[in-house]
Design an enzyme around this catalytic site. Sequence first.
Site, PDB file in Angstrom:
ATOM      1  N   ASP A  37     -28.835 -33.646  -7.940  1.00 14.93           N
ATOM      2  CA  ASP A  37     -29.746 -33.916  -9.056  1.00 14.93           C
ATOM      3  C   ASP A  37     -31.096 -34.366  -8.501  1.00 14.93           C
ATOM      4  O   ASP A  37     -31.172 -34.910  -7.399  1.00 14.93           O
ATOM      5  CB  ASP A  37     -29.180 -35.004  -9.982  1.00 14.93           C
ATOM      6  CG  ASP A  37     -29.737 -34.897 -11.404  1.00 14.93           C
ATOM      7  OD1 ASP A  37     -28.983 -34.469 -12.305  1.00 14.93           O
ATOM      8  OD2 ASP A  37     -30.923 -35.226 -11.613  1.00 14.93           O
ATOM      9  N   ASN A  90     -26.681 -25.542 -12.897  1.00 13.16           N
ATOM     10  CA  ASN A  90     -26.725 -26.060 -14.262  1.00 13.16           C
ATOM     11  C   ASN A  90     -28.021 -26.778 -14.616  1.00 13.16           C
ATOM     12  O   ASN A  90     -28.358 -26.899 -15.791  1.00 13.16           O
ATOM     13  CB  ASN A  90     -25.520 -27.015 -14.416  1.00 13.16           C
ATOM     14  CG  ASN A  90     -25.626 -27.893 -15.624  1.00 13.16           C
ATOM     15  OD1 ASN A  90     -25.368 -27.454 -16.739  1.00 13.16           O
ATOM     16  ND2 ASN A  90     -26.015 -29.142 -15.424  1.00 13.16           N
ATOM     17  N   TYR A 156     -38.211 -21.718 -23.465  1.00 13.29           N
ATOM     18  CA  TYR A 156     -36.811 -22.049 -23.144  1.00 13.29           C
ATOM     19  C   TYR A 156     -35.914 -20.829 -23.368  1.00 13.29           C
ATOM     20  O   TYR A 156     -35.118 -20.459 -22.499  1.00 13.29           O
ATOM     21  CB  TYR A 156     -36.365 -23.215 -24.024  1.00 13.29           C
ATOM     22  CG  TYR A 156     -34.959 -23.715 -23.754  1.00 13.29           C
ATOM     23  CD1 TYR A 156     -34.687 -24.552 -22.680  1.00 13.29           C
ATOM     24  CD2 TYR A 156     -33.902 -23.347 -24.580  1.00 13.29           C
ATOM     25  CE1 TYR A 156     -33.408 -25.009 -22.430  1.00 13.29           C
ATOM     26  CE2 TYR A 156     -32.616 -23.803 -24.344  1.00 13.29           C
ATOM     27  CZ  TYR A 156     -32.372 -24.644 -23.268  1.00 13.29           C
ATOM     28  OH  TYR A 156     -31.093 -25.093 -23.027  1.00 13.29           O
ATOM     29  N   LYS A 160     -33.781 -18.673 -20.576  1.00 12.20           N
ATOM     30  CA  LYS A 160     -32.317 -18.558 -20.633  1.00 12.20           C
ATOM     31  C   LYS A 160     -31.871 -17.099 -20.776  1.00 12.20           C
ATOM     32  O   LYS A 160     -30.811 -16.728 -20.265  1.00 12.20           O
ATOM     33  CB  LYS A 160     -31.774 -19.432 -21.763  1.00 12.20           C
ATOM     34  CG  LYS A 160     -31.970 -20.935 -21.525  1.00 12.20           C
ATOM     35  CD  LYS A 160     -31.248 -21.431 -20.272  1.00 12.20           C
ATOM     36  CE  LYS A 160     -31.268 -22.949 -20.143  1.00 12.20           C
ATOM     37  NZ  LYS A 160     -30.512 -23.421 -18.969  1.00 12.20           N
TER      38      LYS A 160
HETATM   39  P1  NAD Z   1     -29.425 -33.402 -19.403  1.00  9.62           P
HETATM   40  O1  NAD Z   1     -30.890 -33.638 -19.558  1.00  9.62           O
HETATM   41  O2  NAD Z   1     -28.467 -34.412 -19.940  1.00  9.62           O
HETATM   42  O3  NAD Z   1     -29.074 -33.125 -17.869  1.00  9.62           O
HETATM   43  C1  NAD Z   1     -29.878 -32.306 -17.062  1.00  9.62           C
HETATM   44  C2  NAD Z   1     -29.849 -32.828 -15.639  1.00  9.62           C
HETATM   45  O4  NAD Z   1     -30.636 -31.923 -14.827  1.00  9.62           O
HETATM   46  C3  NAD Z   1     -30.468 -34.215 -15.488  1.00  9.62           C
HETATM   47  O5  NAD Z   1     -29.612 -35.047 -14.748  1.00  9.62           O
HETATM   48  C4  NAD Z   1     -31.769 -33.952 -14.743  1.00  9.62           C
HETATM   49  O6  NAD Z   1     -32.151 -35.023 -13.902  1.00  9.62           O
HETATM   50  C5  NAD Z   1     -31.417 -32.714 -13.948  1.00  9.62           C
HETATM   51  N1  NAD Z   1     -32.605 -31.958 -13.526  1.00  9.62           N
HETATM   52  C6  NAD Z   1     -33.720 -31.726 -14.248  1.00  9.62           C
HETATM   53  N2  NAD Z   1     -34.618 -31.066 -13.514  1.00  9.62           N
HETATM   54  C7  NAD Z   1     -34.058 -30.877 -12.285  1.00  9.62           C
HETATM   55  C8  NAD Z   1     -34.498 -30.272 -11.085  1.00  9.62           C
HETATM   56  N3  NAD Z   1     -35.722 -29.736 -10.988  1.00  9.62           N
HETATM   57  N4  NAD Z   1     -33.655 -30.243 -10.030  1.00  9.62           N
HETATM   58  C9  NAD Z   1     -32.426 -30.815 -10.119  1.00  9.62           C
HETATM   59  N5  NAD Z   1     -31.960 -31.434 -11.223  1.00  9.62           N
HETATM   60  C10 NAD Z   1     -32.768 -31.462 -12.299  1.00  9.62           C
HETATM   61  O7  NAD Z   1     -29.191 -31.979 -20.101  1.00  9.62           O
HETATM   62  P2  NAD Z   1     -27.884 -31.118 -20.384  1.00  9.62           P
HETATM   63  O8  NAD Z   1     -27.852 -30.891 -21.839  1.00  9.62           O
HETATM   64  O9  NAD Z   1     -26.707 -31.628 -19.675  1.00  9.62           O
HETATM   65  O10 NAD Z   1     -28.377 -29.755 -19.722  1.00  9.62           O
HETATM   66  C11 NAD Z   1     -27.682 -29.087 -18.697  1.00  9.62           C
HETATM   67  C12 NAD Z   1     -27.922 -27.597 -18.852  1.00  9.62           C
HETATM   68  O11 NAD Z   1     -27.353 -27.172 -20.091  1.00  9.62           O
HETATM   69  C13 NAD Z   1     -29.384 -27.185 -18.904  1.00  9.62           C
HETATM   70  O12 NAD Z   1     -29.567 -25.999 -18.152  1.00  9.62           O
HETATM   71  C14 NAD Z   1     -29.630 -26.928 -20.376  1.00  9.62           C
HETATM   72  O13 NAD Z   1     -30.669 -26.015 -20.591  1.00  9.62           O
HETATM   73  C15 NAD Z   1     -28.287 -26.375 -20.787  1.00  9.62           C
HETATM   74  N6  NAD Z   1     -28.003 -26.421 -22.227  1.00  9.62           N
HETATM   75  C16 NAD Z   1     -27.877 -27.605 -22.874  1.00  9.62           C
HETATM   76  C17 NAD Z   1     -27.608 -27.601 -24.239  1.00  9.62           C
HETATM   77  C18 NAD Z   1     -27.456 -28.888 -25.020  1.00  9.62           C
HETATM   78  O14 NAD Z   1     -27.393 -28.821 -26.265  1.00  9.62           O
HETATM   79  N7  NAD Z   1     -27.375 -30.041 -24.391  1.00  9.62           N
HETATM   80  C19 NAD Z   1     -27.450 -26.396 -24.928  1.00  9.62           C
HETATM   81  C20 NAD Z   1     -27.586 -25.209 -24.223  1.00  9.62           C
HETATM   82  C21 NAD Z   1     -27.850 -25.230 -22.861  1.00  9.62           C
END
Ligand code: NAD
Length: 256
Positions: A37, A90, A156, A160
């Site tokens: 992370d 992720n 976004y 994706k």
């Molecule tokens: P989150 O914000 O809780 O977690 C994301 C993590 O990624 C964080 O710990 C952050 O520090 C880390 N991160 C951000 N930029 C980074 C970088 N440059 N290098 C390394 N780490 C980095 O979000 P989440 O909801 O757990 O998202 C995870 C994935 O799921 C993402 O790709 C997001 O687009 C996708 N997603 C989430 C949802 C939702 O509803 N939560 C829906 C569809 C897709």
Amino acid sequence: MNGLNGNTAVVTGAGSGIGRASARRFAEEGANVVVADVVEETGRETVELIEEDGGDATFVEVDVADTESVEAMVDVAVDTYGSLEFAHNNAGILTGFAEVTDIEEEQWDKLFDINLKGIWACMKAELPVMESQGSGVIVNTASEAGLVGMGGLGSYSASKHGVVGLTKTVALEYASRGIRVNAVAPGPTDTNIQANSVGGGDPRSLPFDVSAMADVPMGRTADPTEMAGAVAFLCSSDASYITGHTLPVDGGQAAD
Ligand code: NAD
């Protein structure tokens, strides 16, 4: 789950939300986990949670938008555990809600650097290791917004859709080399992504209803562990004939 025990997984964005749940699930299944992370504090917390549960994990600070940093992450996995069987690419961010004409160039570039270039950078570093082993499984995190358009989320959604296309392409390139590549497309999941989102923007100011994103046929949002379950399945030998696929994990949203 079949095939996970004793192997090594790297999970990016593992300090929070879906990535943390995935890292914990890999560890529960007996895999060694590289918790990667950009935020050290939360990443180390994930390692502590895994260790409290009796698992084995190592933190590595990574910025997925930086290819050198990503290469170093893969080196840590191989140096620490001797191999790399699974990668859950992720890490991703959400920018604020804005119509496409209101998206700032800087925000567009930042989001694409992390959400799409980051996935490419990870696979570029992981694939040679997996190829040298003759096996490996990659799961990329896409989104429901990678399958359909979503008003107010132009950059976004575009990033994706790119993840889905890249996943299919790399799956084809490596299908005959023992490496499977899939994606998950989460629906609305209870994580910190909105709080972490850069650029702000008020969804209520848009001329369309973005709350429709939460209009899920199952009538609820997802718990991150439900994404982790899908990732574990795709990595397991139970999914041995599945590659190039993007699996919606969305309470029925994609069927609507
Ligand atoms: P989150 O914000 O809780 O977690 C994301 C993590 O990624 C964080 O710990 C952050 O520090 C880390 N991160 C951000 N930029 C980074 C970088 N440059 N290098 C390394 N780490 C980095 O979000 P989440 O909801 O757990 O998202 C995870 C994935 O799921 C993402 O790709 C997001 O687009 C996708 N997603 C989430 C949802 C939702 O509803 N939560 C829906 C569809 C897709």
